[in-house]
Scaffold this motif. Sequence first.
Motif, mmCIF file in Angstrom:
data_model
loop_
_atom_site.group_PDB
_atom_site.id
_atom_site.type_symbol
_atom_site.label_atom_id
_atom_site.label_comp_id
_atom_site.label_asym_id
_atom_site.label_seq_id
_atom_site.Cartn_x
_atom_site.Cartn_y
_atom_site.Cartn_z
ATOM 1 N N ASP A 116 0.822 -1.209 0.000
ATOM 2 C CA ASP A 116 0.000 0.000 0.000
ATOM 3 C C ASP A 116 0.857 1.260 0.000
ATOM 4 O O ASP A 116 0.497 2.262 -0.638
ATOM 5 N N ASP B 236 -10.114 3.221 2.880
ATOM 6 C CA ASP B 236 -9.512 3.800 1.680
ATOM 7 C C ASP B 236 -10.536 4.658 0.931
ATOM 8 O O ASP B 236 -10.215 5.759 0.459
ATOM 9 N N TYR C 258 0.879 4.134 -2.746
ATOM 10 C CA TYR C 258 0.688 5.544 -2.395
ATOM 11 C C TYR C 258 1.754 6.423 -3.059
ATOM 12 O O TYR C 258 1.442 7.464 -3.645
ATOM 13 N N ASN D 286 -5.219 3.642 3.055
ATOM 14 C CA ASN D 286 -4.771 2.266 3.300
ATOM 15 C C ASN D 286 -3.611 2.207 4.283
ATOM 16 O O ASN D 286 -3.658 1.449 5.256
ATOM 17 N N GLU E 194 -4.980 7.368 -6.192
ATOM 18 C CA GLU E 194 -4.299 6.401 -5.338
ATOM 19 C C GLU E 194 -3.316 7.076 -4.391
ATOM 20 O O GLU E 194 -2.766 6.434 -3.500
#
Length: 326
Positions: free
Chosen positions: A190, A258, A194, A226, A221
């Motif tokens: 995650d 998220d 990111y 997350n 994103e």
Amino acid sequence: MKSCQNFWDLSQDREGLGIVYKLLGKLSWKRKGFEGAYELARVVVSRFEEILHEISEDPRCMHVRELNKKRLLKRKHYVYATYLAVLSSLPILRNVPKVLLDALVGKVAMITSIKTLDNINDLWHTDEEARLSLNRQLRVFLGREAEFREDGNDVGMAENFTYRLAEITRDVLKRRANPKGRMFQKYIRDFEKYIKGQTDSMLQKKAESLDIRKFLKEVNEKGVGNVWIDIDFCVLEGVMDLSEDELKSLEHIGRCIDLVFKGCNIYDDVADLEEDLSSDIYNSVVYLALDKGWCYSKNHGLNVLNKAKMEAVRLGDLLFLKGLDN
């Protein structure tokens, strides 16, 4: 930035906590299951401000007072983060109080590091310099070999402060997480996602090829929802043997959080629209306006109609409520 400062007192920050946040916060502390949350938040803020001043003693780092003066590190960031951290961590870690404070400090350090570096990148860096800083930050967060900047100028010293904050989060997970656990591996994936989202978002300045759907699927994103909740999951997995069903439940909760954070990204885009347009940055509001024809050119720039902001808020609500509903 005195540790004895009242938790809600953001009078030193001209972008302080609004009355609605204060009201919601005080009501939240009184909800069943959150007894003692307000005092816990005060402890976290106090401990975190001690950490900020400890890092300031590092000669490689800019002092926190200077970061605050330059509007790079804002008190509201870690007060907001503490509020959200307590409300999100208590339901997960209430039964393991010995690790709760560690998790909270780790989460607040993570958000403050990210927000401060984001401000540094916006103010001082080219796209390539920002990519390098983000990758240095990622290596620190994930416990990989990383080099601090040694040039001794304002930019390098400000950057180093964010890396020292990232070390706080890294050290929490070193103490509390299972490095071979499923949740820790999720945290790694995650965080890498990111950073990729942050890097992709730099293309917003030359983003004619994007539309609102592609923006939400790819660029959004960059949200930290997350990795934010992953810290709780990693800490929980480090102190408990979790069943397969429990692990799947945590992964589902992560997806919900998220969506909540992605909704918050849209709200931020609405608030930042004018500033972004002045810097030739296209955010989600602009892509929505382009899709709907709610914008026009004026004085060699782009103007967005107010209805695009209103529709963007509704889109943020949709993501936010979808996350809560799941």
